[in-house]
Design a protein around this motif. Structure first.
Motif, PDB file in Angstrom:
ATOM      1  N   LEU A  40       0.823  -1.206   0.000  1.00  9.80           N
ATOM      2  CA  LEU A  40       0.000   0.000   0.000  1.00  9.80           C
ATOM      3  C   LEU A  40       0.856   1.255   0.000  1.00  9.80           C
ATOM      4  CD1 LEU A  40      -2.868  -0.959   2.495  1.00  9.80           C
ATOM      5  CD2 LEU A  40      -3.095  -0.527   0.042  1.00  9.80           C
ATOM      6  N   LEU A  41       1.944   1.250   0.776  1.00 10.84           N
ATOM      7  CA  LEU A  41       2.858   2.389   0.785  1.00 10.84           C
ATOM      8  C   LEU A  41       3.452   2.621  -0.597  1.00 10.84           C
ATOM      9  CD1 LEU A  41       4.755   1.891   4.161  1.00 10.84           C
ATOM     10  CD2 LEU A  41       3.369   3.866   3.544  1.00 10.84           C
ATOM     11  N   ALA A  42       3.943   1.540  -1.211  1.00 16.40           N
ATOM     12  CA  ALA A  42       4.541   1.674  -2.546  1.00 16.40           C
ATOM     13  C   ALA A  42       3.522   2.148  -3.564  1.00 16.40           C
ATOM     14  CB  ALA A  42       5.136   0.323  -2.975  1.00 16.40           C
ATOM     15  N   LEU A  43       2.308   1.632  -3.455  1.00 14.30           N
ATOM     16  CA  LEU A  43       1.242   2.013  -4.384  1.00 14.30           C
ATOM     17  C   LEU A  43       0.923   3.503  -4.264  1.00 14.30           C
ATOM     18  CD1 LEU A  43      -0.726   0.461  -6.378  1.00 14.30           C
ATOM     19  CD2 LEU A  43      -2.381   0.536  -4.517  1.00 14.30           C
ATOM     20  N   ASP A  44       0.800   3.987  -3.025  1.00 12.13           N
ATOM     21  CA  ASP A  44       0.456   5.390  -2.812  1.00 12.13           C
ATOM     22  C   ASP A  44       1.582   6.324  -3.252  1.00 12.13           C
ATOM     23  OD1 ASP A  44      -1.894   4.485  -1.796  1.00 12.13           O
ATOM     24  OD2 ASP A  44      -1.485   4.975   0.287  1.00 12.13           O
ATOM     25  N   VAL A  45       2.821   5.958  -2.900  1.00 12.18           N
ATOM     26  CA  VAL A  45       3.957   6.788  -3.309  1.00 12.18           C
ATOM     27  C   VAL A  45       4.024   6.883  -4.827  1.00 12.18           C
ATOM     28  CG1 VAL A  45       6.476   6.936  -3.359  1.00 12.18           C
ATOM     29  CG2 VAL A  45       5.312   6.348  -1.223  1.00 12.18           C
ATOM     30  N   ALA A  46       3.864   5.752  -5.508  1.00 16.21           N
ATOM     31  CA  ALA A  46       3.908   5.749  -6.972  1.00 16.21           C
ATOM     32  C   ALA A  46       2.761   6.575  -7.551  1.00 16.21           C
ATOM     33  CB  ALA A  46       3.838   4.310  -7.488  1.00 16.21           C
ATOM     34  N   ALA A  47       1.558   6.434  -6.981  1.00 15.23           N
ATOM     35  CA  ALA A  47       0.398   7.173  -7.497  1.00 15.23           C
ATOM     36  C   ALA A  47       0.616   8.674  -7.396  1.00 15.23           C
ATOM     37  CB  ALA A  47      -0.862   6.763  -6.733  1.00 15.23           C
ATOM     38  N   ILE A  48       1.136   9.144  -6.260  1.00 18.79           N
ATOM     39  CA  ILE A  48       1.335  10.581  -6.058  1.00 18.79           C
ATOM     40  C   ILE A  48       2.450  11.118  -6.949  1.00 18.79           C
ATOM     41  CG2 ILE A  48       2.078  12.311  -4.375  1.00 18.79           C
ATOM     42  CD1 ILE A  48       0.620  10.620  -2.235  1.00 18.79           C
ATOM     43  N   ILE A  49       3.593  10.450  -6.940  1.00 17.79           N
ATOM     44  CA  ILE A  49       4.737  10.948  -7.718  1.00 17.79           C
ATOM     45  C   ILE A  49       4.450  10.908  -9.215  1.00 17.79           C
ATOM     46  CG2 ILE A  49       7.151  10.551  -8.283  1.00 17.79           C
ATOM     47  CD1 ILE A  49       6.657  11.766  -5.519  1.00 17.79           C
ATOM     48  N   VAL A  50       3.920   9.793  -9.702  1.00 15.64           N
ATOM     49  CA  VAL A  50       3.638   9.664 -11.136  1.00 15.64           C
ATOM     50  C   VAL A  50       2.566  10.672 -11.573  1.00 15.64           C
ATOM     51  CG1 VAL A  50       2.667   8.135 -12.897  1.00 15.64           C
ATOM     52  CG2 VAL A  50       4.362   7.261 -11.285  1.00 15.64           C
ATOM     53  N   SER A  51       1.561  10.878 -10.748  1.00 13.39           N
ATOM     54  CA  SER A  51       0.492  11.822 -11.104  1.00 13.39           C
ATOM     55  C   SER A  51       1.028  13.242 -11.231  1.00 13.39           C
ATOM     56  CB  SER A  51      -0.623  11.770 -10.049  1.00 13.39           C
ATOM     57  OG  SER A  51      -1.251  10.511 -10.039  1.00 13.39           O
ATOM     58  N   LEU A  79       1.311  10.797   3.876  1.00 11.39           N
ATOM     59  CA  LEU A  79       1.567   9.529   4.558  1.00 11.39           C
ATOM     60  C   LEU A  79       1.184   9.605   6.035  1.00 11.39           C
ATOM     61  CD1 LEU A  79       4.987   8.510   2.963  1.00 11.39           C
ATOM     62  CD2 LEU A  79       2.725   7.566   2.471  1.00 11.39           C
ATOM     63  N   VAL A  80       1.536  10.720   6.686  1.00 10.75           N
ATOM     64  CA  VAL A  80       1.172  10.871   8.101  1.00 10.75           C
ATOM     65  C   VAL A  80      -0.347  10.902   8.256  1.00 10.75           C
ATOM     66  CG1 VAL A  80       1.269  12.415  10.087  1.00 10.75           C
ATOM     67  CG2 VAL A  80       3.321  12.032   8.708  1.00 10.75           C
ATOM     68  N   LYS A  84      -3.060   8.160  10.062  1.00 14.03           N
ATOM     69  CA  LYS A  84      -4.032   8.583  11.071  1.00 14.03           C
ATOM     70  C   LYS A  84      -5.457   8.237  10.643  1.00 14.03           C
ATOM     71  CE  LYS A  84      -5.428  12.681  13.702  1.00 14.03           C
ATOM     72  NZ  LYS A  84      -6.866  12.544  13.415  1.00 14.03           N
ATOM     73  N   ASN A  85      -5.743   8.279   9.340  1.00 12.85           N
ATOM     74  CA  ASN A  85      -7.091   8.006   8.832  1.00 12.85           C
ATOM     75  C   ASN A  85      -7.396   6.524   8.681  1.00 12.85           C
ATOM     76  OD1 ASN A  85      -8.217  10.600   8.554  1.00 12.85           O
ATOM     77  ND2 ASN A  85      -7.060  10.968   6.688  1.00 12.85           N
ATOM     78  N   GLY A  86      -6.457   5.668   9.023  1.00 10.41           N
ATOM     79  CA  GLY A  86      -6.691   4.229   8.922  1.00 10.41           C
ATOM     80  C   GLY A  86      -6.543   3.665   7.527  1.00 10.41           C
ATOM     81  N   ALA A  87      -5.894   4.409   6.624  1.00  9.04           N
ATOM     82  CA  ALA A  87      -5.735   3.936   5.247  1.00  9.04           C
ATOM     83  C   ALA A  87      -4.790   2.744   5.154  1.00  9.04           C
ATOM     84  CB  ALA A  87      -5.229   5.072   4.351  1.00  9.04           C
ATOM     85  N   TYR A  88      -3.979   2.517   6.207  1.00  9.49           N
ATOM     86  CA  TYR A  88      -3.043   1.392   6.207  1.00  9.49           C
ATOM     87  C   TYR A  88      -3.429   0.340   7.244  1.00  9.49           C
ATOM     88  CZ  TYR A  88      -0.282   4.524   3.339  1.00  9.49           C
ATOM     89  OH  TYR A  88       0.129   5.361   2.334  1.00  9.49           O
ATOM     90  N   SER A  89      -4.638   0.452   7.780  1.00 13.90           N
ATOM     91  CA  SER A  89      -5.115  -0.556   8.718  1.00 13.90           C
ATOM     92  C   SER A  89      -5.321  -1.886   7.991  1.00 13.90           C
ATOM     93  CB  SER A  89      -6.422  -0.088   9.350  1.00 13.90           C
ATOM     94  OG  SER A  89      -7.055  -1.141  10.034  1.00 13.90           O
ATOM     95  N   VAL A 100     -10.026   3.174   0.545  1.00  8.88           N
ATOM     96  CA  VAL A 100      -9.976   4.214  -0.491  1.00  8.88           C
ATOM     97  C   VAL A 100     -10.350   5.569   0.103  1.00  8.88           C
ATOM     98  CG1 VAL A 100     -10.942   4.987  -2.683  1.00  8.88           C
ATOM     99  CG2 VAL A 100     -10.460   2.567  -2.336  1.00  8.88           C
ATOM    100  N   GLY A 101     -11.399   5.598   0.922  1.00  8.16           N
ATOM    101  CA  GLY A 101     -11.835   6.856   1.523  1.00  8.16           C
ATOM    102  C   GLY A 101     -10.769   7.476   2.407  1.00  8.16           C
ATOM    103  N   GLY A 102     -10.062   6.649   3.185  1.00  8.55           N
ATOM    104  CA  GLY A 102      -8.990   7.164   4.035  1.00  8.55           C
ATOM    105  C   GLY A 102      -7.878   7.796   3.227  1.00  8.55           C
ATOM    106  N   ALA A 103      -7.550   7.182   2.093  1.00  8.05           N
ATOM    107  CA  ALA A 103      -6.510   7.727   1.222  1.00  8.05           C
ATOM    108  C   ALA A 103      -6.941   9.055   0.598  1.00  8.05           C
ATOM    109  CB  ALA A 103      -6.165   6.712   0.135  1.00  8.05           C
TER     110      ALA A 103
END
Length: 469
Positions: A40-51, A79-80, A84-89, A100-103
C-alpha cells in the motif's frame, strides 16, 4: 491454534470447505500484514509521484521537475495523514471503501496544507497553481483506481489473508457464508464462560491470540457470560443477535441512563447538507456546460428517428416519499411509452428505437437528470428513483420488502451504490430488488462526501453494462 487436547474442536471438513480456500502453506500473519503495508505504501507513493510528474509534463515541456517537487512536498504530509485516517489498517482488506476513503481524505488534507503553506510563505511566484491543481485531481483519481483494484485482489497478491475473523460457535446460528472469510471455533465443553475458570480463560486467550475480530454465535441465555468473557480478551468482540435483524438497527445510542437502538437517522446536519448540495450543483453545472454539444446531437437524433418530444417525463418516488417528475431522453416510441413503468425494458424490446437502444446501452438517456439535480429534486449520488408501477417478479417493489420505503430517506440520485456494484437493469426476480435495496440502505448509513466522490468515479466503469438495455 491448539486442537482437541486444549478443550476446543474445529468444525468438520465440510463446514470448513464452505469458508476457506484449499489448505496450503501460508506465510505468518505478521508477514502478510507487513506485505500489505509495504504494498500500500509503494502504491500510494507511486500514485502521487507519477500523477504530479504527468501533470507537470502536460503543463509545459520540462515541467516534470516542478511536478516532482510539488509531489515530494505533499508526500510526507499525505503519509502521516493516511496513517491517522486508517488507510493502512489491516481491516481495509475487508473494507475497501474505508481504504480508499482514508486515502482520499489524506490527499485532500495534504493538498490543503501545501496550499496554505504556499500562501502563508508567499511562495506563489515559484508555485504553479495549474500543476498543483491538475496533479491533485489526477492523484485523487489514480489513488481511487489503484487502491480499489489492489484491495480487490490483495489476498492473492500478498499470498493470504492478514485479517483474521473468528466465529465462536456455542449453540447459536452461524452467520451466512456471504459474511466473508472467517475461521470457526466450536466452544463445545472446553469454553464455558459462565464458570469463571482461569484455565478456561487461558484456553480462550490461546484460541483467540491471532484474531482481529471475534463474533460469538450463542443461545440467548449465554450472551451475558460471553460478554463478560470477551471484555477482557483484548480483541474486538461481538455477539450475534439474529432476532434484531427485523429491526434493522443502525447503531446504539443513550437516552438518560438507558441504551437505545438507532433504527432511523434523520436528515444530514446543516454542514453536511450544504456540502452535498454544493457538490451536486458544481458537478451538475459543469457537466451540463461540457455536455451541451452532446445534448444537442442526441436531441437531433431522437427527433430525426421518430416524431415526438425529445424528453420523457415520468413520475417517480423521491425524498420523503414525495413524488417528482424525472427527465430522461426519450428512448421509446411515443405511443409505446410506459408512463408508470409497469413493464421493465427487455433486451430485445420492440418499444425501443434504434437511437434509444444506443442511449440506454451507454446510459446517456439518464443525462437530463442533471437538470433534476440543479432543481433540487435529485442528487448526483443517492438511491435510484423508481416508477410507481415497478415490479420485481410479479410484485410491486414495496410488496417485496417492508424496508422498501426506508430508502426514500435520502434524495434520489443520478447514480448510486447499487449501480456501481452492478445491480441495474430489469428486475425479473425479487432478489434483483432486494440486492439493490441492501445497497441503498447501506448508503443511507454513515454518509460522507468522500464516498459520494468515490461512487461518482466508480460509475464511469459501469456506464456500459450487460444489463443496460
Amino acid at each position: 491454534m491448539r486442537g482437541e487436547a486444549n478443550g476446543w474442536s474445529m468444525p468438520s471438513a465440510s463446514l470448513l470447505a464452505t469458508r476457506h480456500p484449499a489448505t496450503r502453506w501460508q506465510p505468518s500473519r505478521g508477514v502478510l500484514r507487513t506485505r500489505l503495508l509495504l504494498y500500500l505504501l509503494a502504491l500510494d507513493v507511486a500514485a502521487i509521484i507519477v500523477s504530479f510528474l504527468a501533470a507537470g509534463g502536460a503543463y509545459a515541456p520540462g515541467g516534470e521537475e516542478h511536478g516532482l517537487v510539488v509531489g515530494s512536498a505533499i508526500l510526507p504530509i499525505y503519509l502521516v495523514s493516511a496513517l491517522k485516517n486508517g488507510a493502512y489498517s489491516v481491516s481495509v482488506i475487508d473494507n475497501r471503501s474505508a481504504g480508499v476513503g482514508g486515502a482520499l481524505r489524506a490527499m485532500v488534507f495534504a493538498a490543503g496544507t501545501i496550499l496554505f503553506l504556499a500562501f502563508y510563505l508567499r511562495a506563489s511566484a515559484d508555485f504553479s497553481r495549474a500543476v498543483f491543481a491538475a496533479g491533485t485531481i489526477v492523484t485523487l483519481a489514480t489513488l481511487t483506481i489503484a487502491r480499489t483494484l489492489f484491495l480487490r485482489h490483495a489476498r492473492r497478491i500478498i499470498g493470504g489473508n492478514p485479517y483474521n475473523v473468528v466465529v465462536l460457535s456455542d449453540g447459536g446460528a452461524l452467520p451466512r457464508t456471504g459474511a466473508g472469510e472467517f475461521s470457526t471455533v466450536l466452544a463445545a465443553s472446553g469454553f464455558d464462560p459462565s464458570g469463571r475458570d482461569p484455565m478456561m480463560y487461558d484456553r480462550l486467550a490461546v484460541a483467540l491470540q491471532n484474531a482481529d475480530r471475534v463474533v460469538v454465535a450463542c443461545a440467548a441465555e449465554r450472551r451475558d457470560a460471553w460478554v463478560h468473557a470477551l471484555q477482557g480478551a483484548n480483541v474486538q468482540g461481538e455477539i450475534l443477535i439474529p432476532e434484531l435483524a427485523h429491526l434493522g438497527p443502525l447503531g446504539i445510542a443513550r437516552f438518560g441512563d438507558e441504551r437505545t437502538f438507532i433504527v432511523a437517522e434523520g436528515p444530514l446536519g446543516v454542514g453536511e447538507r450544504a456540502m452535498k448540495r454544493l457538490f451536486d450543483v458544481a458537478v451538475a453545472a459543469v457537466a451540463l456546460v461540457l455536455l451541451a454539444p452532446l445534448f444537442a446531437v442526441t436531441a437531433l437524433a431522437i427527433r430525426l428517428e421518430s416524431a415526438g418530444p425529445v424528453f420523457f417525463v415520468q413520475r417517480r418516488i423521491g425524498q420523503g416519499n414525495r413524488m417528482f417528475h424525472m427527465l430522461k431522453f426519450r428512448s421509446m416510441r411515443v405511443e409505446r411509452c410506459d408512463g408508470d413503468g409497469h413493464t421493465s425494458a427487455a433486451r430485445d424490446d420492440d418499444r425501443i428505437t434504434r437511437v434509444g437502444r444506443l442511449l440506454r446501452r451507454t446510459s446517456l438517456d439518464e443525462l437530463p437528470q442533471l437538470v433534476n439535480v440543479l432543481a433540487g429534486t435529485m442528487s448526483i449520488v443517492g438511491p435510484r428513483p423508481h416508477a410507481l408501477g415497478s415490479r420485481a417478479g410479479d410484485q410491486l417493489f414495496w410488496e417485496v420488502d417492508d424496508r422498501y420505503w426506508h430508502r426514500h430517506a435520502a434524495k434520489p440520485g443520478l447514480t448510486g451504490l447499487a449501480q456501481v456494484r452492478g445491480y441495474r437493469g430489469a428486475t425479473h426476480h425479487e432478489s434483483d430488488l432486494v440486492n439493490r435495496l441492501q445497497c441503498d440502505l447501506e448508503y443511507l448509513h454513515g454518509w460522507t462526501i468522500w464516498r459520494d466522490m468515490l461512487i461518482v468515479i466508480q460509475t464511469f466503469r459501469v456506464l456500459v453494462h450487460r444489463n443496460a438495455f
